[in-house]
Scaffold this motif. Structure first.
Motif, PDB file in Angstrom:
ATOM      1  N   CYS A  65       0.174   2.942  -4.872  1.00  0.00           N
ATOM      2  CA  CYS A  65      -0.656   3.883  -5.697  1.00  0.00           C
ATOM      3  C   CYS A  65      -0.460   3.306  -7.294  1.00  0.00           C
ATOM      4  O   CYS A  65      -1.212   3.260  -8.014  1.00  0.00           O
ATOM      5  CB  CYS A  65      -0.778   5.325  -5.249  1.00  0.00           C
ATOM      6  N   ASN A  66       1.103   3.351  -7.492  1.00  0.00           N
ATOM      7  CA  ASN A  66       1.382   3.253  -8.917  1.00  0.00           C
ATOM      8  C   ASN A  66       0.968   1.661  -9.207  1.00  0.00           C
ATOM      9  O   ASN A  66       0.784   1.566 -10.556  1.00  0.00           O
ATOM     10  CB  ASN A  66       2.786   3.350  -8.958  1.00  0.00           C
ATOM     11  N   TYR A  67       1.193   0.854  -8.394  1.00  0.00           N
ATOM     12  CA  TYR A  67       0.927  -0.743  -8.437  1.00  0.00           C
ATOM     13  C   TYR A  67      -0.662  -0.763  -8.692  1.00  0.00           C
ATOM     14  O   TYR A  67      -1.083  -1.813  -9.504  1.00  0.00           O
ATOM     15  CB  TYR A  67       1.593  -1.464  -7.617  1.00  0.00           C
ATOM     16  N   TYR A  68      -1.243   0.021  -8.002  1.00  0.00           N
ATOM     17  CA  TYR A  68      -2.850  -0.165  -7.722  1.00  0.00           C
ATOM     18  C   TYR A  68      -3.306   0.077  -9.313  1.00  0.00           C
ATOM     19  O   TYR A  68      -4.249  -0.279  -9.705  1.00  0.00           O
ATOM     20  CB  TYR A  68      -3.404   0.540  -6.747  1.00  0.00           C
ATOM     21  N   MET A  69      -2.875   1.138  -9.732  1.00  0.00           N
ATOM     22  CA  MET A  69      -3.447   1.657 -11.120  1.00  0.00           C
ATOM     23  C   MET A  69      -3.011   0.817 -12.359  1.00  0.00           C
ATOM     24  O   MET A  69      -3.979   0.822 -13.168  1.00  0.00           O
ATOM     25  CB  MET A  69      -2.575   3.025 -11.303  1.00  0.00           C
ATOM     26  N   GLN A  70      -2.028  -0.064 -11.891  1.00  0.00           N
ATOM     27  CA  GLN A  70      -1.902  -1.093 -13.000  1.00  0.00           C
ATOM     28  C   GLN A  70      -3.132  -2.346 -12.832  1.00  0.00           C
ATOM     29  O   GLN A  70      -3.188  -2.872 -14.146  1.00  0.00           O
ATOM     30  CB  GLN A  70      -0.511  -1.703 -12.694  1.00  0.00           C
ATOM     31  N   SER A  71      -3.421  -2.478 -11.863  1.00  0.00           N
ATOM     32  CA  SER A  71      -4.288  -3.935 -11.625  1.00  0.00           C
ATOM     33  C   SER A  71      -5.673  -3.416 -10.979  1.00  0.00           C
ATOM     34  O   SER A  71      -6.643  -4.449 -10.990  1.00  0.00           O
ATOM     35  CB  SER A  71      -3.415  -5.010 -11.265  1.00  0.00           C
ATOM     36  N   PHE A  72      -5.713  -2.361 -10.365  1.00  0.00           N
ATOM     37  CA  PHE A  72      -6.872  -2.130  -9.287  1.00  0.00           C
ATOM     38  C   PHE A  72      -6.988  -3.407  -8.287  1.00  0.00           C
ATOM     39  O   PHE A  72      -8.251  -3.512  -7.911  1.00  0.00           O
ATOM     40  CB  PHE A  72      -8.070  -1.868 -10.227  1.00  0.00           C
ATOM     41  N   ASN A  73      -6.038  -3.888  -7.853  1.00  0.00           N
ATOM     42  CA  ASN A  73      -6.088  -4.944  -7.047  1.00  0.00           C
ATOM     43  C   ASN A  73      -5.311  -4.469  -5.684  1.00  0.00           C
ATOM     44  O   ASN A  73      -4.034  -4.493  -5.790  1.00  0.00           O
ATOM     45  CB  ASN A  73      -5.497  -6.373  -7.485  1.00  0.00           C
ATOM     46  N   ALA A  74      -5.812  -4.058  -4.642  1.00  0.00           N
ATOM     47  CA  ALA A  74      -5.070  -3.499  -3.445  1.00  0.00           C
ATOM     48  C   ALA A  74      -4.231  -4.607  -2.967  1.00  0.00           C
ATOM     49  O   ALA A  74      -3.129  -4.053  -2.307  1.00  0.00           O
ATOM     50  CB  ALA A  74      -6.243  -2.858  -2.554  1.00  0.00           C
ATOM     51  N   THR A  75      -4.966  -5.703  -2.833  1.00  0.00           N
ATOM     52  CA  THR A  75      -4.020  -6.688  -1.932  1.00  0.00           C
ATOM     53  C   THR A  75      -2.451  -6.843  -2.872  1.00  0.00           C
ATOM     54  O   THR A  75      -1.417  -6.739  -2.146  1.00  0.00           O
ATOM     55  CB  THR A  75      -4.731  -8.095  -1.795  1.00  0.00           C
ATOM     56  N   GLN A  76      -2.557  -7.212  -4.133  1.00  0.00           N
ATOM     57  CA  GLN A  76      -1.380  -7.454  -4.812  1.00  0.00           C
ATOM     58  C   GLN A  76      -0.588  -6.138  -4.905  1.00  0.00           C
ATOM     59  O   GLN A  76       0.493  -6.216  -4.800  1.00  0.00           O
ATOM     60  CB  GLN A  76      -1.918  -7.569  -6.403  1.00  0.00           C
ATOM     61  N   ALA A  77      -1.105  -5.029  -5.242  1.00  0.00           N
ATOM     62  CA  ALA A  77      -0.517  -3.578  -5.089  1.00  0.00           C
ATOM     63  C   ALA A  77       0.204  -3.694  -3.797  1.00  0.00           C
ATOM     64  O   ALA A  77       1.503  -3.082  -3.748  1.00  0.00           O
ATOM     65  CB  ALA A  77      -1.414  -2.614  -5.121  1.00  0.00           C
ATOM     66  N   ALA A  78      -0.309  -3.860  -2.690  1.00  0.00           N
ATOM     67  CA  ALA A  78       0.263  -3.782  -1.332  1.00  0.00           C
ATOM     68  C   ALA A  78       1.542  -4.891  -1.133  1.00  0.00           C
ATOM     69  O   ALA A  78       2.621  -4.283  -0.650  1.00  0.00           O
ATOM     70  CB  ALA A  78      -0.625  -3.957  -0.101  1.00  0.00           C
ATOM     71  N   ILE A  79       1.702  -5.939  -1.839  1.00  0.00           N
ATOM     72  CA  ILE A  79       2.407  -6.906  -1.668  1.00  0.00           C
ATOM     73  C   ILE A  79       3.709  -6.471  -2.462  1.00  0.00           C
ATOM     74  O   ILE A  79       4.894  -6.322  -2.279  1.00  0.00           O
ATOM     75  CB  ILE A  79       2.149  -8.409  -2.244  1.00  0.00           C
ATOM     76  N   LYS A  80       3.595  -6.110  -3.842  1.00  0.00           N
ATOM     77  CA  LYS A  80       4.302  -5.545  -4.722  1.00  0.00           C
ATOM     78  C   LYS A  80       5.120  -4.237  -4.108  1.00  0.00           C
ATOM     79  O   LYS A  80       6.259  -4.000  -4.455  1.00  0.00           O
ATOM     80  CB  LYS A  80       3.890  -5.346  -5.946  1.00  0.00           C
ATOM     81  N   ALA A  81       4.374  -3.284  -3.353  1.00  0.00           N
ATOM     82  CA  ALA A  81       4.928  -2.319  -2.811  1.00  0.00           C
ATOM     83  C   ALA A  81       5.798  -2.482  -1.496  1.00  0.00           C
ATOM     84  O   ALA A  81       6.546  -1.694  -1.281  1.00  0.00           O
ATOM     85  CB  ALA A  81       3.959  -1.280  -2.268  1.00  0.00           C
ATOM     86  N   GLY A  82       5.819  -3.716  -1.135  1.00  0.00           N
ATOM     87  CA  GLY A  82       6.570  -4.168  -0.166  1.00  0.00           C
ATOM     88  C   GLY A  82       6.207  -4.482   1.299  1.00  0.00           C
ATOM     89  O   GLY A  82       6.901  -4.846   2.034  1.00  0.00           O
ATOM     90  N   TYR A  83       4.794  -4.473   1.223  1.00  0.00           N
ATOM     91  CA  TYR A  83       4.229  -4.636   2.672  1.00  0.00           C
ATOM     92  C   TYR A  83       4.205  -6.215   2.722  1.00  0.00           C
ATOM     93  O   TYR A  83       4.214  -7.295   1.810  1.00  0.00           O
ATOM     94  CB  TYR A  83       2.662  -4.319   2.685  1.00  0.00           C
ATOM     95  N   SER A  84       3.851  -6.800   3.840  1.00  0.00           N
ATOM     96  CA  SER A  84       3.976  -8.110   4.362  1.00  0.00           C
ATOM     97  C   SER A  84       2.502  -8.828   3.453  1.00  0.00           C
ATOM     98  O   SER A  84       1.454  -8.314   3.641  1.00  0.00           O
ATOM     99  CB  SER A  84       3.606  -8.478   5.798  1.00  0.00           C
TER     100      SER A  84
END
Length: 254
Positions: free
Chosen positions: A101-120
């Motif tokens: 959620c924190n990363y998503y608020m920075q770019s509003f890009n769900a895919t990149q936010a998931a990657i930065k959060a540690g997902y595959s």
């Protein structure tokens, strides 16, 4: 002694399955016969005796079941990876979901936010989409947006007050009668300040003087905004002759 099976017979079945089996184009048996140099009747006899259609049906059902099983396994894999067996807090989020959620608020890009959060990276697109559908994630994102508004001091009331200040601004609040800049004025309404220095000679001595000119924020645009917000367009159109062009003027009477 047992009769040896003609290998061409198995080749014919293989070609028929490759062509789509029961979904193969019309005339496929004739094409197979010509390719294998046998009669079309022979191909039809092999097809009936060896029950090609039953084999094709069983293979199709097996293929569908395998596909369903694969989809189910992939779904379970995504769910396991998404949860990653993390502890869920009272707000219904894991640490990784909160980080998303924190990363998503920075770019509003769900895919990149998931990657930065540690997902595959392979499943980041699906996981990002799934997370945005979660009620707990939606609620947390809403709180983050409200928090950002509070930190930036942005609200409807603030915007209206700002436009009102600009619309009511007056050049006389900034310049004294002798042309100098007043002290302790609201500098936030000043768009531009220009200082010109000139030097003159008088009886052998030099004297420097400065002229200050200022440009305030555009009053006309703020007046338009407030007029539209307050629903005064009709009243404004009926008084076009008295329309203020937003220019701040000082009239000097001699």
């Amino acid at each position: 002694m047992a009769r040896i099976r003609d290998p061409v017979r198995d080749k014919a079945k293989e070609l028929w399955l490759e062509a789509g089996g029961e979904n193969a184009p019309k005339g496929i048996l004739k094409e197979i016969a010509e390719k294998l140099n046998v009669s079309e009747g022979t191909i039809r006899g092999w097809k009936a005796k060896d029950k090609w259609s039953d084999f094709n049906k069983n293979e199709t059902e097996r293929s569908v079941k395998n596909m369903e099983r694969s989809n189910e396994n992939n779904k379970k894999k995504l769910q396991l990876e998404e949860s990653d067996f993390e502890y869920v807090d009272d707000d219904g989020l894991t640490d990784k979901q909160r980080l998303f959620c924190n990363y998503y608020m920075q770019s509003f890009n769900a895919t990149q936010a998931a990657i930065k959060a540690g997902y595959s990276e392979k499943s980041a697109y699906q996981i990002g989409y799934q997370l945005l559908q979660k009620t707990s994630v939606k609620a947390y994102l809403k709180n983050l947006k409200e928090q950002q508004k509070s930190e930036l001091f942005i609200s409807q009331e603030w915007v209206l007050n700002r436009h009102a200040q600009i619309a009511n601004s007056n050049i006389n609040d900034y310049i004294t009668p002798d042309g100098t800049l007043k002290k302790n004025t609201d500098g936030t309404l000043i768009k531009k300040i220009t200082v010109k220095t000139s030097r003159s000679e008088f009886e052998g001595s030099y004297k420097e003087s400065s002229t200050v000119s200022i440009e305030l924020e555009d009053r006309k645009e703020s007046l338009k905004f407030l007029t539209k917000y307050l629903g005064l367009e009709k009243e404004e159109s009926s008084n076009k002759g008295d329309e203020d062009d937003g220019t701040l003027k000082i009239e000097v009477i001699k």
